[in-house]
Design an enzyme around this catalytic site. Structure first.
Site, PDB file in Angstrom:
ATOM      1  N   ARG A  74      -7.073   3.963   4.991  1.00 20.70           N
ATOM      2  CA  ARG A  74      -7.594   5.239   4.515  1.00 20.70           C
ATOM      3  C   ARG A  74      -9.120   5.172   4.497  1.00 20.70           C
ATOM      4  NH1 ARG A  74      -3.675   8.893   5.294  1.00 20.70           N
ATOM      5  NH2 ARG A  74      -1.735   8.356   4.220  1.00 20.70           N
ATOM      6  N   ALA A  86       4.779  10.045   3.591  1.00 21.40           N
ATOM      7  CA  ALA A  86       4.288  11.315   3.062  1.00 21.40           C
ATOM      8  C   ALA A  86       3.623  12.100   4.174  1.00 21.40           C
ATOM      9  CB  ALA A  86       3.298  11.082   1.912  1.00 21.40           C
ATOM     10  N   GLU A 103       8.804  13.822   7.988  1.00 18.78           N
ATOM     11  CA  GLU A 103       7.838  12.754   7.718  1.00 18.78           C
ATOM     12  C   GLU A 103       8.522  11.396   7.625  1.00 18.78           C
ATOM     13  OE1 GLU A 103       4.709  12.874   7.862  1.00 18.78           O
ATOM     14  OE2 GLU A 103       4.363  15.036   7.862  1.00 18.78           O
ATOM     15  N   GLU A 107       7.187   8.583  10.187  1.00 21.66           N
ATOM     16  CA  GLU A 107       6.435   7.443   9.672  1.00 21.66           C
ATOM     17  C   GLU A 107       7.267   6.195   9.466  1.00 21.66           C
ATOM     18  OE1 GLU A 107       2.709   9.568   7.356  1.00 21.66           O
ATOM     19  OE2 GLU A 107       4.156   8.393   6.200  1.00 21.66           O
ATOM     20  N   GLU A 155      -1.913   6.022  12.035  1.00 22.32           N
ATOM     21  CA  GLU A 155      -0.475   5.789  11.889  1.00 22.32           C
ATOM     22  C   GLU A 155       0.035   4.718  12.851  1.00 22.32           C
ATOM     23  OE1 GLU A 155       1.587   9.471  12.193  1.00 22.32           O
ATOM     24  OE2 GLU A 155       1.074  10.095  10.154  1.00 22.32           O
TER      25      GLU A 155
END
Length: 224
Positions: A74, A86, A103, A107, A155
């Site tokens: 992040r 999320a 999601e 993910e 990701e």
């Protein structure tokens, strides 16, 4: 004032005088609202905040009582954080559970046969309209390899780790996990597990706190 079981946050809109967009971003905007707390034009306040589409998060729990965590970088925090799956509610009209399922598949390469609501919260209600719903996903299965989503950008670096739920809760309490959805979701799931997950709201439970579910008066209407 003594607390009772009936206390709850409440919808309490104030008279909106003007709302304008200060900045338009790729995902969210910054808006400025001029409003009155009391309805009196002499009691006017201005607040700038992020107008956010909201998000869903998922505590995926397998039949061994383990929760799936994702490690993701992040940039604003400058950290790689352990999180739960999320994503943004950025597809207009998309059902909330459908968004969570999307999601989870994108993910984590997983599907779930059962969905319940763990917790709803505002991420930072003094500076953002972002509302988040965290689901408990169970009856987990893998997405077939030929149907899996191709992850890109941050990701593409995602790492997956299955952790015992109580161990994950301990990590939160020890300050080793910082993502807000992971913190709230893990602790809520650990609490719910102690009663065998009884009393959870179903996945399709109403979510009136999400901005898309609330009616908003226009500035002109508010000024009447």
């Amino acid at each position: 004032m003594a607390a009772g079981r009936g206390f709850a946050d409440e919808h309490d809109p104030r008279r909106l005088i003007e709302s304008k967009t200060l900045y338009e971003g790729r995902i969210w905007n910054v808006v400025s609202d001029t409003f009155s707390l009391t309805g009196d034009d002499g009691d006017v306040l201005v607040r700038d905040y992020i107008s956010h589409p909201g998000a869903v998060a998922i505590v995926a729990l397998d039949d061994q009582g383990r929760v799936l965590l994702l490690k993701q970088y992040r940039q604003p925090a400058g950290m790689s954080l352990w999180e739960v799956p999320a994503g943004l509610l950025d597809i207009e009209g998309e059902d909330f559970v459908a968004a969570a399922a999307r999601e989870l598949a994108e993910e984590a390469d997983l599907t779930a046969g059962r969905w319940d609501v763990l917790v709803d919260f505002f991420n930072s209600p003094g500076s953002s309209s972002e509302a988040i719903r965290i689901y408990l996903a169970r009856e987990i299965a893998e997405v077939p390899e030929d149907q899996r989503h191709t992850r890109t950008e941050e990701e593409a670096e995602i790492e997956h780790l299955w952790v015992d739920l109580e161990e994950a809760a301990a990590a939160v309490m020890e300050g080793r996990v910082h993502n807000p959805s992971a913190v709230a979701g893990i602790l809520a799931a650990a609490h719910a597990a102690r009663s065998g997950f009884t009393g959870l709201r179903p996945g399709d439970a109403p979510w009136p706190e999400h901005p898309s579910q609330r009616s908003h008066r226009t500035a002109a209407e508010a000024g009447r």
